[in-house]
Design a protein around this motif. Structure first.
Motif, short mmCIF file in Angstrom:
data_model
loop_
_atom_site.label_atom_id
_atom_site.label_comp_id
_atom_site.label_asym_id
_atom_site.label_seq_id
_atom_site.Cartn_x
_atom_site.Cartn_y
_atom_site.Cartn_z
N ALA A 142 -13.53 7.31 1.22
CA ALA A 142 -14.49 6.34 1.76
C ALA A 142 -13.81 5.00 2.02
CB ALA A 142 -15.66 6.16 0.79
N ILE A 143 -13.03 4.53 1.10
CA ILE A 143 -12.34 3.24 1.27
C ILE A 143 -11.37 3.32 2.44
CG2 ILE A 143 -10.66 1.65 0.24
CD1 ILE A 143 -12.00 2.38 -2.51
N LEU A 144 -10.56 4.37 2.46
CA LEU A 144 -9.54 4.48 3.50
C LEU A 144 -10.14 4.72 4.89
CD1 LEU A 144 -6.85 6.44 1.49
CD2 LEU A 144 -6.76 4.04 2.23
N LEU A 145 -11.27 5.36 4.94
CA LEU A 145 -11.93 5.57 6.22
C LEU A 145 -12.39 4.25 6.82
CD1 LEU A 145 -12.91 7.69 8.25
CD2 LEU A 145 -15.08 7.72 7.04
N MET A 146 -12.80 3.33 5.98
CA MET A 146 -13.29 2.03 6.47
C MET A 146 -12.18 1.00 6.63
SD MET A 146 -16.35 2.71 7.02
CE MET A 146 -16.80 1.09 7.57
N ALA A 147 -11.02 1.24 6.09
CA ALA A 147 -9.92 0.28 6.16
C ALA A 147 -9.36 0.17 7.58
CB ALA A 147 -8.81 0.68 5.19
N THR A 148 -9.09 -1.05 8.00
CA THR A 148 -8.50 -1.25 9.33
C THR A 148 -6.99 -1.39 9.26
OG1 THR A 148 -8.87 -3.63 9.13
CG2 THR A 148 -10.58 -2.33 10.25
N GLU A 149 -6.46 -1.56 8.07
CA GLU A 149 -5.01 -1.67 7.82
C GLU A 149 -4.66 -0.73 6.67
OE1 GLU A 149 -2.89 -3.68 9.52
OE2 GLU A 149 -4.55 -4.36 10.80
N PRO A 150 -3.38 -0.33 6.56
CA PRO A 150 -2.99 0.49 5.41
C PRO A 150 -3.28 -0.25 4.10
CG PRO A 150 -1.25 0.48 7.08
CD PRO A 150 -2.27 -0.54 7.50
N VAL A 151 -3.80 0.50 3.12
CA VAL A 151 -4.17 -0.10 1.83
C VAL A 151 -3.13 0.34 0.78
CG1 VAL A 151 -5.97 -0.35 0.09
CG2 VAL A 151 -6.61 0.05 2.49
N PRO A 152 -2.47 -0.62 0.13
CA PRO A 152 -1.47 -0.26 -0.88
C PRO A 152 -2.09 0.50 -2.06
CG PRO A 152 -1.28 -2.58 -0.24
CD PRO A 152 -2.55 -2.05 0.36
N TRP B 265 -1.72 3.19 2.53
CA TRP B 265 -2.25 4.47 2.97
C TRP B 265 -3.33 4.24 4.01
CZ3 TRP B 265 -0.48 9.15 1.04
CH2 TRP B 265 0.40 9.07 -0.04
N ARG B 266 -3.37 5.15 4.98
CA ARG B 266 -4.45 5.08 5.98
C ARG B 266 -4.65 6.43 6.63
NH1 ARG B 266 -3.80 1.30 10.78
NH2 ARG B 266 -5.82 2.23 11.12
N PHE B 267 -5.85 6.64 7.13
CA PHE B 267 -6.14 7.84 7.90
C PHE B 267 -5.66 7.64 9.34
CE2 PHE B 267 -9.42 8.85 4.65
CZ PHE B 267 -9.00 10.14 4.38
N ALA B 268 -5.20 8.72 9.94
CA ALA B 268 -4.77 8.71 11.34
C ALA B 268 -5.09 10.07 11.93
CB ALA B 268 -3.28 8.42 11.43
N THR B 269 -5.13 10.13 13.25
CA THR B 269 -5.36 11.42 13.88
C THR B 269 -4.11 12.28 13.76
OG1 THR B 269 -4.68 10.53 16.02
CG2 THR B 269 -7.04 10.53 15.53
#
Length: 191
Positions: free
Chosen positions: A9-19, A61-65
């Motif tokens: 949930a957090i990473l889906l909403m993040a606009t930048e990679p989150v440490p 960390w971040r989600f990507a296609t």
């Protein structure tokens, strides 16, 4: 407590990679637990051949296609069907369609606003093209393309509907357009 759902949930909403450390602080759990769960989430998406990936990039960390879907994503993003024309673009396109070949100055005179950006958009979309020079002013003129005809389902420009039935005072409008065009011509000589 499972960390998967809150991390996703957090990473889906993040606009930048989150440490990792920031994620651990948010969830109030040890960094090594978060790191382990992130790697497991990433492995899950790869193993199940999902359309997204969880990537460690730029210190976070971040989600990507999924990179295998790049061509599909690109075609979807640039698809003319996803990008509607603005009202200004439609009005400019109508002026060009009915008065072509027509110069930028004449279009601007008729619309009463600067049309440089709109004309560029229509050129990029392939709906209009340069159609030569105005014989009086030397300014570039524009006309519609075959793509324009395809999108409207027309064989040729003569199939465009007459303006007269659509406008209450078409004769007055035509006279006004003629006056605007004449007034715009001296300005175009200075372009």
């Amino acid at each position: 407590m499972s960390l998967t759902r809150p991390l996703e949930a957090i990473l889906l909403m993040a606009t930048e990679p989150v440490p990792t450390a920031e994620l651990a602080a948010i969830l109030d759990v040890p960094v090594d637990l978060v790191e382990e769960e992130l790697r497991a989430i990433g492995a899950f998406y790869r193993a199940h051949e999902r359309g997204i990936r969880l990537l460690a990039v730029a210190g976070g960390w971040r989600f990507a296609t999924d990179p295998d879907q790049d061509a599909l994503i690109e075609s979807w993003l640039v698809s003319e069907q996803r990008a509607k024309l603005s009202q200004a673009a439609l009005e400019t396109l109508a002026v060009i369609a009915y008065l072509q070949p027509v110069s930028r100055g004449r279009i601007a005179g008729i619309r009463g606003v600067n049309v440089d950006g709109v004309v560029k958009t229509l050129l990029v979309r392939g709906l209009i093209q340069e159609a030569g020079e105005d014989p009086v002013t030397g300014a570039a003129t524009f006309g519609t393309t075959s793509l324009f005809l395809q999108k409207l389902g027309l064989n040729e420009l003569s199939e465009l509907p007459d303006l007269a039935p659509l406008l209450p005072d078409a004769v007055a409008l035509e006279a006004e357009l003629g006056q605007l065009a004449q007034a715009a011509e001296p300005e175009e000589k200075h372009e």
